[in-house]
Design an enzyme around this catalytic site. Sequence first.
Site, mmCIF file in Angstrom:
data_model
loop_
_atom_site.group_PDB
_atom_site.id
_atom_site.type_symbol
_atom_site.label_atom_id
_atom_site.label_comp_id
_atom_site.label_asym_id
_atom_site.label_seq_id
_atom_site.Cartn_x
_atom_site.Cartn_y
_atom_site.Cartn_z
ATOM 1 N N GLY A 131 -7.742 -19.158 44.729
ATOM 2 C CA GLY A 131 -8.112 -19.775 45.999
ATOM 3 C C GLY A 131 -7.179 -19.342 47.105
ATOM 4 O O GLY A 131 -6.086 -18.825 46.843
ATOM 5 N N CYS B 210 -4.347 -17.423 38.924
ATOM 6 C CA CYS B 210 -3.746 -17.320 40.259
ATOM 7 C C CYS B 210 -3.476 -18.718 40.836
ATOM 8 O O CYS B 210 -2.622 -19.433 40.334
ATOM 9 C CB CYS B 210 -4.629 -16.473 41.172
ATOM 10 S SG CYS B 210 -3.788 -15.866 42.654
ATOM 11 N N TYR B 211 -4.222 -19.149 41.850
ATOM 12 C CA TYR B 211 -4.035 -20.509 42.378
ATOM 13 C C TYR B 211 -4.253 -21.529 41.271
ATOM 14 O O TYR B 211 -3.582 -22.569 41.234
ATOM 15 C CB TYR B 211 -5.007 -20.762 43.530
ATOM 16 C CG TYR B 211 -4.876 -22.132 44.158
ATOM 17 C CD1 TYR B 211 -3.990 -22.357 45.213
ATOM 18 C CD2 TYR B 211 -5.631 -23.212 43.691
ATOM 19 C CE1 TYR B 211 -3.865 -23.618 45.787
ATOM 20 C CE2 TYR B 211 -5.510 -24.472 44.250
ATOM 21 C CZ TYR B 211 -4.628 -24.673 45.308
ATOM 22 O OH TYR B 211 -4.501 -25.920 45.869
ATOM 23 N N HIS C 201 -5.666 -11.525 38.123
ATOM 24 C CA HIS C 201 -7.100 -11.829 38.053
ATOM 25 C C HIS C 201 -7.765 -11.040 36.917
ATOM 26 O O HIS C 201 -8.133 -9.868 37.095
ATOM 27 C CB HIS C 201 -7.779 -11.500 39.386
ATOM 28 C CG HIS C 201 -7.414 -12.433 40.484
ATOM 29 N ND1 HIS C 201 -8.149 -13.570 40.761
ATOM 30 C CD2 HIS C 201 -6.382 -12.416 41.362
ATOM 31 C CE1 HIS C 201 -7.582 -14.207 41.778
ATOM 32 N NE2 HIS C 201 -6.509 -13.532 42.151
ATOM 33 N N GLU D 271 -10.705 -11.441 35.816
ATOM 34 C CA GLU D 271 -12.150 -11.337 36.024
ATOM 35 C C GLU D 271 -12.576 -10.070 36.758
ATOM 36 O O GLU D 271 -13.753 -9.686 36.708
ATOM 37 C CB GLU D 271 -12.666 -12.569 36.785
ATOM 38 C CG GLU D 271 -12.275 -12.650 38.254
ATOM 39 C CD GLU D 271 -10.933 -13.321 38.492
ATOM 40 O OE1 GLU D 271 -10.719 -13.820 39.609
ATOM 41 O OE2 GLU D 271 -10.092 -13.340 37.555
ATOM 42 N N ASP E 39 -35.864 -10.882 43.575
ATOM 43 C CA ASP E 39 -35.430 -12.276 43.596
ATOM 44 C C ASP E 39 -36.610 -13.225 43.776
ATOM 45 O O ASP E 39 -36.789 -14.169 43.005
ATOM 46 C CB ASP E 39 -34.409 -12.506 44.708
ATOM 47 C CG ASP E 39 -33.233 -11.557 44.619
ATOM 48 O OD1 ASP E 39 -32.965 -11.067 43.513
ATOM 49 O OD2 ASP E 39 -32.596 -11.301 45.657
ATOM 50 N N LYS F 187 -27.478 -10.654 40.505
ATOM 51 C CA LYS F 187 -28.662 -9.799 40.484
ATOM 52 C C LYS F 187 -28.999 -9.297 39.083
ATOM 53 O O LYS F 187 -30.174 -9.284 38.690
ATOM 54 C CB LYS F 187 -28.439 -8.621 41.427
ATOM 55 C CG LYS F 187 -29.634 -7.679 41.552
ATOM 56 C CD LYS F 187 -30.774 -8.307 42.312
ATOM 57 C CE LYS F 187 -30.422 -8.459 43.777
ATOM 58 N NZ LYS F 187 -31.563 -8.948 44.581
#
Length: 515
Positions: free
Chosen positions: A54, A81-82, A168, A170, A227, A369
Amino acid sequence: MEETIAILDFGSQYSQLIARRVRENRVFSVVCPPSISPDKLREMNVSGLIFSGGPSSVYEKNAPKCDPGLLDLGVPILGICYGMQVTAALLGAKVDAAPAREYGRTGLEVLESTGLFRHVPGPTTVWMSHGDMVQTLPEGFIPLARTANCELAAVRHRERPIFGVQFHPEVTHTRYGGQILRNFLYDICGCKGSWEVGNFVETAVASIRERVGPNDRVICGLSGGVDSSVTAALLHEAIGDRLVCIFVDNGLLRRNEASLVESTFRGHFKIDLRVVNAADRFLSRLAGVTDPQEKRKRIGHEFIEVFKAEARTIPNARFLAQGTLYPDVIESGQGLAGQAANIKLHHNVGGLPAELGFELIEPLRDLFKDEVRMAGEHLGLPEEIVWRHPFPGPGLAVRIIGEVTAKRVELLQAVDEIVIDEIRAAGWYRKIGQAFAVLLPVSAVGVMGDGRSYEGQQVAAIRLVETTDFMTADWVHIDYEVLGRISSRVINEVSGINRVVYDVSSKPPSTIEWE
């Protein structure tokens, strides 16, 4: 779900990316606000918690926090992280500004190659993005890894399943980030990996059936893109002929788009499709407008007005369905923690005024997506629909820099058609996440025949990007021969274009669309 990982969103624009990485490992994930209660998480029967990064500093007033009781749920916790900092602060550690801010790829020395770091060789490379750091270890914690500027780059509790990483895992820039997350999910949380997109489809269909009454009808805003197409197919699976699709031809579409949508959805789905030709109305509203946000606002307003008018002809219409995806939501500044920056305005996110009179259904709101495409395949949609490149809700208006006119739309439609034709012919279409052209508001001198050309001659930019989640993207290193053919055809076949340029910008810092 049999097993669920809850991601607490502390305002990071990567929160849903974490959720996506979890789902890639066939574990169901949900994004929750930091205010969620321990009781609610117990009801969800979560297998583990991940605290996101964050933009805040934990020592600042009004910085987002969570209930300390979450640490006593007994389920594994991974702070990123945060998320690591807020966990440490809740346990009494000191968090303060780092002596040296770390951003980008950073060397990591692994101190314990078991548990969270099993199969992660050290030293390795991770992605850092922080200005604060944990200065002292909370009681009971030991370090797992460090960098040159951060002694506590990863930590764990000696007895409780609580972990923290300052980097991070991710993002793809962290070399073994996927392995670290798999270790957390399978070795630490004990997940088995039983979730798949088919589960999502079944859950979404059941949810729609439960929400939509037997006499209610649902209107779906159909654009022809993947979509809205998957949204329509999902609703049709759930409620059958109580679905009515409205296709608005706003004059800002790809060439022959209206004909394609009509033939596909009336022929393939046998859906009640209403086509509204409103091109003149939209173009008149855009006359003289050059600001991209104002374009989106005006297009969104007209979109709503057209729907209101058409909806009056549909009895028992109570719901409006839209193919909103998570990147739309987060880029509109609507992260669950209320901390995400407003990057751009999406006319189909939060744009429906109360007087519209519809309840909103957005079944794809938490998907990326690639997950939408998997859902489309599960629903049996044809390949040409499932793998179609994205097209923005405001259409070509945000690919025409400057004023939007009928003439400039025609020019861009012609260029766009050539771009798609050539990448298909070269076998690049499925390799590219999104391909399109942008019309620039500049004139360029050139030589056409034996004369100098300048007046009325415009520049077209070609944008080709590769991505899986549309949160990050890189420009495509396509064969020069393909670019050459595109340029040659555009200049020869599209009167009014005498120069073609190629966009080599990545996201971030650029966005995929130009406006």
